[in-house]
Design a protein around this motif. Structure first.
Motif, PDB file in Angstrom:
ATOM      1  N   LYS A 141      22.700 -65.815  14.378  1.00 20.93           N
ATOM      2  CA  LYS A 141      23.852 -65.423  15.195  1.00 20.93           C
ATOM      3  C   LYS A 141      24.773 -64.483  14.427  1.00 20.93           C
ATOM      4  CE  LYS A 141      23.911 -69.587  18.066  1.00 20.93           C
ATOM      5  NZ  LYS A 141      24.650 -70.829  18.411  1.00 20.93           N
ATOM      6  N   GLN A 142      24.955 -64.758  13.169  1.00 18.43           N
ATOM      7  CA  GLN A 142      25.798 -63.900  12.328  1.00 18.43           C
ATOM      8  C   GLN A 142      25.220 -62.496  12.213  1.00 18.43           C
ATOM      9  OE1 GLN A 142      25.793 -64.298   7.939  1.00 18.43           O
ATOM     10  NE2 GLN A 142      27.957 -64.881   8.177  1.00 18.43           N
ATOM     11  N   ARG A 143      23.884 -62.401  12.036  1.00 21.20           N
ATOM     12  CA  ARG A 143      23.252 -61.091  11.899  1.00 21.20           C
ATOM     13  C   ARG A 143      23.325 -60.304  13.214  1.00 21.20           C
ATOM     14  NH1 ARG A 143      25.004 -60.461   8.090  1.00 21.20           N
ATOM     15  NH2 ARG A 143      23.989 -58.432   8.017  1.00 21.20           N
ATOM     16  N   LEU A 144      23.259 -61.013  14.339  1.00 21.92           N
ATOM     17  CA  LEU A 144      23.416 -60.339  15.630  1.00 21.92           C
ATOM     18  C   LEU A 144      24.802 -59.698  15.743  1.00 21.92           C
ATOM     19  CD1 LEU A 144      21.731 -62.640  18.318  1.00 21.92           C
ATOM     20  CD2 LEU A 144      21.216 -60.240  17.870  1.00 21.92           C
ATOM     21  N   GLN A 145      25.795 -60.399  15.213  1.00 20.07           N
ATOM     22  CA  GLN A 145      27.171 -59.898  15.292  1.00 20.07           C
ATOM     23  C   GLN A 145      27.402 -58.714  14.352  1.00 20.07           C
ATOM     24  OE1 GLN A 145      29.713 -61.102  17.362  1.00 20.07           O
ATOM     25  NE2 GLN A 145      28.050 -62.271  18.297  1.00 20.07           N
ATOM     26  N   GLN A 146      26.678 -58.681  13.235  1.00 18.99           N
ATOM     27  CA  GLN A 146      26.996 -57.715  12.195  1.00 18.99           C
ATOM     28  C   GLN A 146      25.991 -56.578  12.046  1.00 18.99           C
ATOM     29  OE1 GLN A 146      27.609 -59.944   8.578  1.00 18.99           O
ATOM     30  NE2 GLN A 146      29.296 -61.142   9.426  1.00 18.99           N
ATOM     31  N   SER A 147      24.769 -56.704  12.592  1.00 18.44           N
ATOM     32  CA  SER A 147      23.764 -55.651  12.444  1.00 18.44           C
ATOM     33  C   SER A 147      24.154 -54.407  13.237  1.00 18.44           C
ATOM     34  CB  SER A 147      22.392 -56.151  12.906  1.00 18.44           C
ATOM     35  OG  SER A 147      21.937 -57.201  12.069  1.00 18.44           O
ATOM     36  N   VAL A 148      23.851 -53.246  12.663  1.00 19.34           N
ATOM     37  CA  VAL A 148      24.228 -51.969  13.287  1.00 19.34           C
ATOM     38  C   VAL A 148      23.352 -51.654  14.484  1.00 19.34           C
ATOM     39  CG1 VAL A 148      24.459 -49.478  12.896  1.00 19.34           C
ATOM     40  CG2 VAL A 148      25.087 -51.101  11.083  1.00 19.34           C
ATOM     41  N   ASP A 149      22.049 -51.922  14.364  1.00 20.02           N
ATOM     42  CA  ASP A 149      21.121 -51.613  15.457  1.00 20.02           C
ATOM     43  C   ASP A 149      20.009 -52.645  15.495  1.00 20.02           C
ATOM     44  OD1 ASP A 149      19.225 -50.881  13.416  1.00 20.02           O
ATOM     45  OD2 ASP A 149      20.212 -48.927  13.293  1.00 20.02           O
ATOM     46  N   LEU A 150      19.162 -52.528  16.504  1.00 13.15           N
ATOM     47  CA  LEU A 150      18.099 -53.503  16.717  1.00 13.15           C
ATOM     48  C   LEU A 150      17.102 -53.492  15.562  1.00 13.15           C
ATOM     49  CD1 LEU A 150      16.853 -55.637  18.530  1.00 13.15           C
ATOM     50  CD2 LEU A 150      15.651 -53.805  19.764  1.00 13.15           C
ATOM     51  N   GLY A 151      16.773 -52.306  15.051  1.00 12.77           N
ATOM     52  CA  GLY A 151      15.828 -52.224  13.938  1.00 12.77           C
ATOM     53  C   GLY A 151      16.312 -52.967  12.719  1.00 12.77           C
ATOM     54  N   GLY A 152      17.606 -52.827  12.405  1.00 10.83           N
ATOM     55  CA  GLY A 152      18.174 -53.538  11.263  1.00 10.83           C
ATOM     56  C   GLY A 152      18.173 -55.042  11.471  1.00 10.83           C
ATOM     57  N   PHE A 153      18.469 -55.471  12.718  1.00 14.99           N
ATOM     58  CA  PHE A 153      18.474 -56.906  13.006  1.00 14.99           C
ATOM     59  C   PHE A 153      17.071 -57.505  12.858  1.00 14.99           C
ATOM     60  CE2 PHE A 153      17.570 -60.180  16.215  1.00 14.99           C
ATOM     61  CZ  PHE A 153      18.326 -61.216  15.674  1.00 14.99           C
ATOM     62  N   ILE A 154      16.054 -56.815  13.403  1.00 11.33           N
ATOM     63  CA  ILE A 154      14.683 -57.326  13.304  1.00 11.33           C
ATOM     64  C   ILE A 154      14.261 -57.438  11.851  1.00 11.33           C
ATOM     65  CG2 ILE A 154      12.265 -56.826  13.832  1.00 11.33           C
ATOM     66  CD1 ILE A 154      13.840 -57.853  16.210  1.00 11.33           C
ATOM     67  N   LEU A 155      14.639 -56.475  11.018  1.00 12.41           N
ATOM     68  CA  LEU A 155      14.314 -56.524   9.594  1.00 12.41           C
ATOM     69  C   LEU A 155      14.942 -57.744   8.934  1.00 12.41           C
ATOM     70  CD1 LEU A 155      13.036 -55.183   7.122  1.00 12.41           C
ATOM     71  CD2 LEU A 155      15.151 -53.870   6.835  1.00 12.41           C
ATOM     72  N   GLU A 156      16.213 -58.025   9.260  1.00 12.61           N
ATOM     73  CA  GLU A 156      16.879 -59.193   8.679  1.00 12.61           C
ATOM     74  C   GLU A 156      16.303 -60.493   9.234  1.00 12.61           C
ATOM     75  OE1 GLU A 156      21.123 -58.811   7.515  1.00 12.61           O
ATOM     76  OE2 GLU A 156      21.156 -57.277   9.086  1.00 12.61           O
ATOM     77  N   LEU A 157      15.922 -60.501  10.510  1.00 13.18           N
ATOM     78  CA  LEU A 157      15.304 -61.681  11.105  1.00 13.18           C
ATOM     79  C   LEU A 157      13.991 -62.010  10.398  1.00 13.18           C
ATOM     80  CD1 LEU A 157      15.211 -63.869  13.327  1.00 13.18           C
ATOM     81  CD2 LEU A 157      14.069 -62.192  14.797  1.00 13.18           C
ATOM     82  N   LYS A 158      13.227 -60.985  10.086  1.00  5.32           N
ATOM     83  CA  LYS A 158      11.954 -61.206   9.387  1.00  5.32           C
ATOM     84  C   LYS A 158      12.187 -61.720   7.971  1.00  5.32           C
ATOM     85  CE  LYS A 158       8.781 -57.952  10.166  1.00  5.32           C
ATOM     86  NZ  LYS A 158       8.199 -56.603  10.432  1.00  5.32           N
TER      87      LYS A 158
END
Length: 371
Positions: A68-85
């Protein structure tokens, strides 16, 4: 950035022209996880919603706040998917069993099997529903515990079973087997060991057992007090518990030698139809001290070097052979004492020296090295 997202996640694709819905798989450590991402019209991740497959939900259950924190702070979807992985990598490394999470049917089948076994036989089950402990009672009323570790493909894969037994636990398992059948097999194993436990229960109840201090159901050895600084160590065969056990007399030579001679001379008198304790009495021609006749403190003589009775798990088992001395020592204590004296000598694994109390000759085997 869109091309980077597709390059790193070729199985995750947009489902509409506005690219507000993505569906597909992300790959971590060679495994594919299904995920669906719903973005608002302005494509802001802060208001995005995630739908995960049940394997992914299981792995991320302790990391929801981070996601949830990364969703709030990630700049774009690509960055979020990278952090999720990255979070998934950590989850898989910290929880290797997560690589094979059981499917939903596993849980419904397990509940059904537990009901068939009987809730009264259930002692405990872990939070993952993969390790359970079953209660079992043998014909003599002894309580036993069977620990069952189920595989994610249960019942196709045989579970790992363990119990406090003196013999290996061998279980027959097929893909059609059930927990009830497993419990029944365990009861048969217990019944095959009833005579063995009867033998040891009689020894435990009618003699002073010096070792082990707290016997378990898997222990086959008993060190029984005969007198002050004299004992016998018996090793009972679980498969043939009423046969003559392996015996080792411990104590000073002037006391042990006559007992050893009686054991050798009377061995032919051993009666398999009688109890082991009665046979030992007849063969050695002695009466064992019992809780009814003696205090255990009579046999808990401390070591003459460290002045304690129990040293870790060991009790004094080396005795000065001089009848006027008879001082007991721990093997490790006596070995270190003699090794430090310039007058002692060593031959192979034996150290020869003088008794710390009476200065008479005394011998000790080299202390076993701990691994």
């Amino acid at each position: 950035m869109e091309s980077l997202l597709l390059r790193d996640n070729p199985l995750l694709l947009p489902l509409n022209k506005k690219k507000t819905v993505y569906d597909g798989f992300i790959t971590v450590q060679g495994r594919d996880f299904r995920i669906r991402i719903l973005l608002p019209p302005d494509l802001q991740l802060k208001r995005a919603r995630l739908h995960c497959c049940w394997q992914l939900k299981h792995l991320l259950r302790d990391y929801e706040h981070i996601v949830k924190q990364r969703l709030q702070q990630s700049v774009d979807l690509g960055g979020f998917i990278l952090e999720l992985k990255t979070v998934l990598e950590v989850a898989l490394n910290r929880c290797p069993e997560g690589r094979s999470v059981p499917p939903p049917r596993y849980y419904s089948l397990l509940i059904s099997e537990m009901e068939t076994v009987g809730w009264d036989k259930m002692l405990s089950i872990d939070m993952d529903f993969q390790t359970l402990k079953l209660r079992a009672e043998d014909s003599s009323g002894r309580q036993h515990t069977l620990t069952v570790r189920l595989k994610s493909k249960h019942p196709a894969e045989a579970p790992d079973c363990s119990a406090d037994l003196p013999v290996p636990l061998t279980i027959t398992w097929t893909p059609q087997s059930t927990l009830e059948q497993l419990h029944s097999q365990f009861l048969l194993v217990l019944e095959s060991l009833t005579d063995f436990w009867d033998v040891l229960d009689e020894i435990d109840g009618k003699t002073w057992v010096l070792e082990p201090e707290k016997p378990s159901r898997s222990d086959t050895m008993r060190r029984i007090a005969i007198g002050n600084n004299v004992s016998i160590k018996v090793e009972v065969d679980p498969r043939h518990p009423k046969m003559l056990p392996e015996c080792c007399l411990l104590g000073a030579d002037h006391v042990v030698t006559p007992l050893r001679n009686k054991l050798n001379a009377n061995m032919h008198m051993w009666n398999p139809d009688s109890s082991v304790l009665n046979n030992l009495r007849d063969v050695l021609e002695i009466e064992f001290p019992s809780p009814a006749t003696h205090e255990k403190s009579s046999f808990n003589v401390e070591c003459g070097i460290c002045y304690s009775y129990r040293l870790e798990d060991a009790i004094p088992d080396q005795v000065c052979n001089d009848p006027r001395c008879g001082q007991p020592f721990h093997q490790a204590c006596l070995y270190e004492w003699l090794r430090a004296l310039p007058s002692s000598r060593q031959s192979f694994n034996l150290v020869f020296g003088e008794c710390p109390y009476c200065s008479k000759p005394i011998t000790v085997k080299m202390a076993a090295q701990k691994t």
